[in-house]
Write a protein that holds these residues in place. Structure first.
Motif, PDB file in Angstrom:
ATOM      1  N   GLY A  56       0.668  -0.762  -0.021  1.00 60.72           N
ATOM      2  CA  GLY A  56       0.241   0.059   0.305  1.00 60.72           C
ATOM      3  C   GLY A  56       1.502   1.483   0.086  1.00 60.72           C
ATOM      4  N   VAL A  57       2.146   1.306   0.398  1.00 61.78           N
ATOM      5  CA  VAL A  57       2.727   2.311  -0.035  1.00 61.78           C
ATOM      6  C   VAL A  57       2.613   3.007  -0.882  1.00 61.78           C
ATOM      7  CG1 VAL A  57       5.358   3.454   0.292  1.00 61.78           C
ATOM      8  CG2 VAL A  57       4.041   1.865   2.309  1.00 61.78           C
ATOM      9  N   LEU A  58       2.947   4.052  -1.394  1.00 56.47           N
ATOM     10  CA  LEU A  58       2.824   5.104  -3.303  1.00 56.47           C
ATOM     11  C   LEU A  58       3.753   5.937  -2.522  1.00 56.47           C
ATOM     12  CD1 LEU A  58      -0.499   5.404  -5.022  1.00 56.47           C
ATOM     13  CD2 LEU A  58       1.382   7.016  -4.820  1.00 56.47           C
ATOM     14  N   PHE A 121       5.300   5.210  -7.682  1.00 54.31           N
ATOM     15  CA  PHE A 121       5.322   2.985  -7.944  1.00 54.31           C
ATOM     16  C   PHE A 121       4.325   3.399  -6.123  1.00 54.31           C
ATOM     17  CE2 PHE A 121       9.632   3.323  -5.625  1.00 54.31           C
ATOM     18  CZ  PHE A 121       9.007   2.446  -4.820  1.00 54.31           C
ATOM     19  N   VAL A 122       3.248   2.059  -6.358  1.00 63.23           N
ATOM     20  CA  VAL A 122       2.913   1.431  -5.489  1.00 63.23           C
ATOM     21  C   VAL A 122       2.996   0.173  -4.769  1.00 63.23           C
ATOM     22  CG1 VAL A 122       0.079   1.076  -6.232  1.00 63.23           C
ATOM     23  CG2 VAL A 122       0.352   0.961  -3.662  1.00 63.23           C
ATOM     24  N   VAL A 123       3.583  -0.416  -4.151  1.00 61.99           N
ATOM     25  CA  VAL A 123       3.734  -1.661  -3.057  1.00 61.99           C
ATOM     26  C   VAL A 123       1.991  -2.811  -3.670  1.00 61.99           C
ATOM     27  CG1 VAL A 123       4.725  -3.176  -1.704  1.00 61.99           C
ATOM     28  CG2 VAL A 123       5.484  -1.038  -2.009  1.00 61.99           C
ATOM     29  N   GLY A 145       6.714  17.593  -7.752  1.00 62.69           N
ATOM     30  CA  GLY A 145       6.024  16.909  -8.268  1.00 62.69           C
ATOM     31  C   GLY A 145       4.337  17.031  -7.713  1.00 62.69           C
ATOM     32  N   PHE A 146       3.448  16.072  -8.128  1.00 58.22           N
ATOM     33  CA  PHE A 146       2.211  16.531  -8.003  1.00 58.22           C
ATOM     34  C   PHE A 146       1.651  15.045  -7.254  1.00 58.22           C
ATOM     35  CE2 PHE A 146       3.810  15.362 -11.916  1.00 58.22           C
ATOM     36  CZ  PHE A 146       2.851  14.342 -12.375  1.00 58.22           C
ATOM     37  N   MET A 147       0.222  15.791  -7.391  1.00 54.02           N
ATOM     38  CA  MET A 147      -0.858  14.750  -6.394  1.00 54.02           C
ATOM     39  C   MET A 147      -0.991  12.895  -6.978  1.00 54.02           C
ATOM     40  SD  MET A 147      -1.878  15.496  -3.003  1.00 54.02           S
ATOM     41  CE  MET A 147      -2.931  14.958  -2.847  1.00 54.02           C
ATOM     42  N   TYR A 148      -0.704  12.032  -6.446  1.00 56.50           N
ATOM     43  CA  TYR A 148      -0.294  11.417  -7.314  1.00 56.50           C
ATOM     44  C   TYR A 148      -2.546  10.324  -7.481  1.00 56.50           C
ATOM     45  CZ  TYR A 148      -3.414   9.788  -2.801  1.00 56.50           C
ATOM     46  OH  TYR A 148      -4.174   9.407  -1.735  1.00 56.50           O
ATOM     47  N   ASN A 149      -3.660  11.638  -6.840  1.00 57.50           N
ATOM     48  CA  ASN A 149      -4.240  11.025  -7.033  1.00 57.50           C
ATOM     49  C   ASN A 149      -4.827  12.176  -8.126  1.00 57.50           C
ATOM     50  OD1 ASN A 149      -5.000  12.775  -5.691  1.00 57.50           O
ATOM     51  ND2 ASN A 149      -6.411  11.831  -4.303  1.00 57.50           N
ATOM     52  N   ASP A 150      -4.899  13.279  -8.556  1.00 59.84           N
ATOM     53  CA  ASP A 150      -4.863  14.292  -9.798  1.00 59.84           C
ATOM     54  C   ASP A 150      -5.808  13.516 -10.572  1.00 59.84           C
ATOM     55  OD1 ASP A 150      -4.994  16.431 -12.002  1.00 59.84           O
ATOM     56  OD2 ASP A 150      -3.752  17.143 -10.230  1.00 59.84           O
ATOM     57  N   GLN A 161      -8.530   3.253  -2.238  1.00 58.31           N
ATOM     58  CA  GLN A 161      -7.672   4.254  -1.624  1.00 58.31           C
ATOM     59  C   GLN A 161      -7.668   4.328  -0.243  1.00 58.31           C
ATOM     60  OE1 GLN A 161      -6.454   7.797  -2.501  1.00 58.31           O
ATOM     61  NE2 GLN A 161      -5.877   8.080  -1.078  1.00 58.31           N
ATOM     62  N   SER A 162      -8.398   3.655   0.789  1.00 56.55           N
ATOM     63  CA  SER A 162      -7.851   3.238   2.475  1.00 56.55           C
ATOM     64  C   SER A 162      -6.902   2.045   1.908  1.00 56.55           C
ATOM     65  CB  SER A 162      -9.515   2.580   2.992  1.00 56.55           C
ATOM     66  OG  SER A 162      -9.768   0.951   2.120  1.00 56.55           O
ATOM     67  N   GLU A 163      -6.513   1.856   1.777  1.00 57.07           N
ATOM     68  CA  GLU A 163      -5.070   1.258   2.033  1.00 57.07           C
ATOM     69  C   GLU A 163      -4.114   1.062   1.373  1.00 57.07           C
ATOM     70  OE1 GLU A 163      -5.421  -3.359   0.508  1.00 57.07           O
ATOM     71  OE2 GLU A 163      -7.582  -3.542   0.223  1.00 57.07           O
ATOM     72  N   LEU A 164      -3.657   2.739   0.378  1.00 55.26           N
ATOM     73  CA  LEU A 164      -2.351   3.220   0.836  1.00 55.26           C
ATOM     74  C   LEU A 164      -2.119   4.005   0.990  1.00 55.26           C
ATOM     75  CD1 LEU A 164      -3.925   5.256  -2.709  1.00 55.26           C
ATOM     76  CD2 LEU A 164      -2.675   3.226  -3.114  1.00 55.26           C
ATOM     77  N   LEU A 165      -1.509   4.329   1.820  1.00 53.60           N
ATOM     78  CA  LEU A 165       0.056   4.592   2.563  1.00 53.60           C
ATOM     79  C   LEU A 165       0.564   6.179   2.342  1.00 53.60           C
ATOM     80  CD1 LEU A 165       1.102   1.660   4.374  1.00 53.60           C
ATOM     81  CD2 LEU A 165      -0.439   2.786   5.117  1.00 53.60           C
ATOM     82  N   ILE A 166       0.820   6.882   2.247  1.00 58.06           N
ATOM     83  CA  ILE A 166       0.937   8.183   1.699  1.00 58.06           C
ATOM     84  C   ILE A 166       1.933   9.244   2.674  1.00 58.06           C
ATOM     85  CG2 ILE A 166       0.480  10.403  -0.174  1.00 58.06           C
ATOM     86  CD1 ILE A 166      -1.282   7.820  -1.140  1.00 58.06           C
ATOM     87  N   SER A 167       3.372   9.306   1.965  1.00 59.30           N
ATOM     88  CA  SER A 167       4.014  10.379   2.776  1.00 59.30           C
ATOM     89  C   SER A 167       3.459  11.396   3.465  1.00 59.30           C
ATOM     90  CB  SER A 167       5.153  10.292   2.587  1.00 59.30           C
ATOM     91  OG  SER A 167       5.113  11.171   1.315  1.00 59.30           O
ATOM     92  N   GLU A 168       3.471  12.441   4.349  1.00 62.30           N
ATOM     93  CA  GLU A 168       2.822  13.796   4.467  1.00 62.30           C
ATOM     94  C   GLU A 168       3.597  14.411   3.530  1.00 62.30           C
ATOM     95  OE1 GLU A 168       3.606  14.983   8.401  1.00 62.30           O
ATOM     96  OE2 GLU A 168       3.853  13.287   9.226  1.00 62.30           O
ATOM     97  N   LYS A 169       5.000  14.300   3.432  1.00 64.53           N
ATOM     98  CA  LYS A 169       5.172  15.535   2.190  1.00 64.53           C
ATOM     99  C   LYS A 169       4.446  15.382   0.540  1.00 64.53           C
ATOM    100  CE  LYS A 169       9.782  15.644  -0.854  1.00 64.53           C
ATOM    101  NZ  LYS A 169      10.703  15.255  -0.458  1.00 64.53           N
ATOM    102  N   ASP A 170       3.995  13.757  -0.096  1.00 68.26           N
ATOM    103  CA  ASP A 170       3.625  13.644  -0.493  1.00 68.26           C
ATOM    104  C   ASP A 170       1.617  14.175  -0.951  1.00 68.26           C
ATOM    105  OD1 ASP A 170       5.440  12.445  -1.675  1.00 68.26           O
ATOM    106  OD2 ASP A 170       4.963  10.302  -2.156  1.00 68.26           O
TER     107      ASP A 170
END
Length: 183
Positions: A56-58, A121-123, A145-150, A161-170
């Protein structure tokens, strides 16, 4: 090595020749001359990076701007990811379009992401070790960079979406439209 052009000019999927026997396997993951012949591009890699992530890490979508732009040759050493490249070259016929490919330790595929592209990438597996070669050194002031879900890109990351782990920076990256221009 088989070089498969994607719909985005300059971006390739690479399928190495894997030689299996009772002991395991052998493959050539990179050869500069073969790479240049297969892609028609002269790229000199200067830095290798590796990351380890859980399901889930993106990571993305990231790029370097101007003289610090980077081309990347990416692959998975352990696990499976959905790898994404987005064309952000304003003059390109495929500007704003993306390609996505499953890269795994099992299929041994690689993706070549040229300069002028965002990458992420997403795991998909429980864990993954991701490896990439870069043709330029990282420069913090030149990162973009830009939002993964643009919504304008509509990338299907293959997980809810509920399984994605996004960094604060992203999570605070701008939209595609408002992102820092690559050139």
């Amino acid at each position: 090595m088989n070089f498969i052009p994607t719909k985005l000019s300059g971006c390739f999927i690479l399928e190495p020749k894997v030689f299996n026997d009772s002991r395991g396997y052998f493959m050539e993951s990179f050869n500069e001359q073969t790479f240049q012949n297969g892609t028609g591009q002269k790229v000199h890699f200067v830095q290798d990076n590796q990351s380890y992530s859980t399901k889930g890490v993106l990571r993305g979508l990231h790029y370097q701007c101007g003289e610090h732009a980077q081309a990347k040759l990416v692959r998975v050493l352990q696990g499976e990811v959905l790898d994404v490249a987005v064309d952000i070259r304003p003059e390109s016929e495929t500007y704003g379009q993306y390609v996505a490919e499953i890269l795994s330790a099992e299929n041994q595929k690689q993706m070549f992401v040229p300069r002028g592209f965002a990458h992420g990438f997403v795991v998909l597996s429980e864990t993954a070790t991701f490896f990439y070669k870069c043709d330029n050194f990282y420069n913090k002031e030149s990162e973009g960079g830009f939002m993964y879900n643009d919504a304008t890109l509509g990338i299907d990351w293959g997980l809810p979406q509920s399984e994605l782990l996004i960094s604060e920076k992203d999570m605070v990256l701008p939209t595609f439209e408002k992102a820092k221009k690559v050139w």
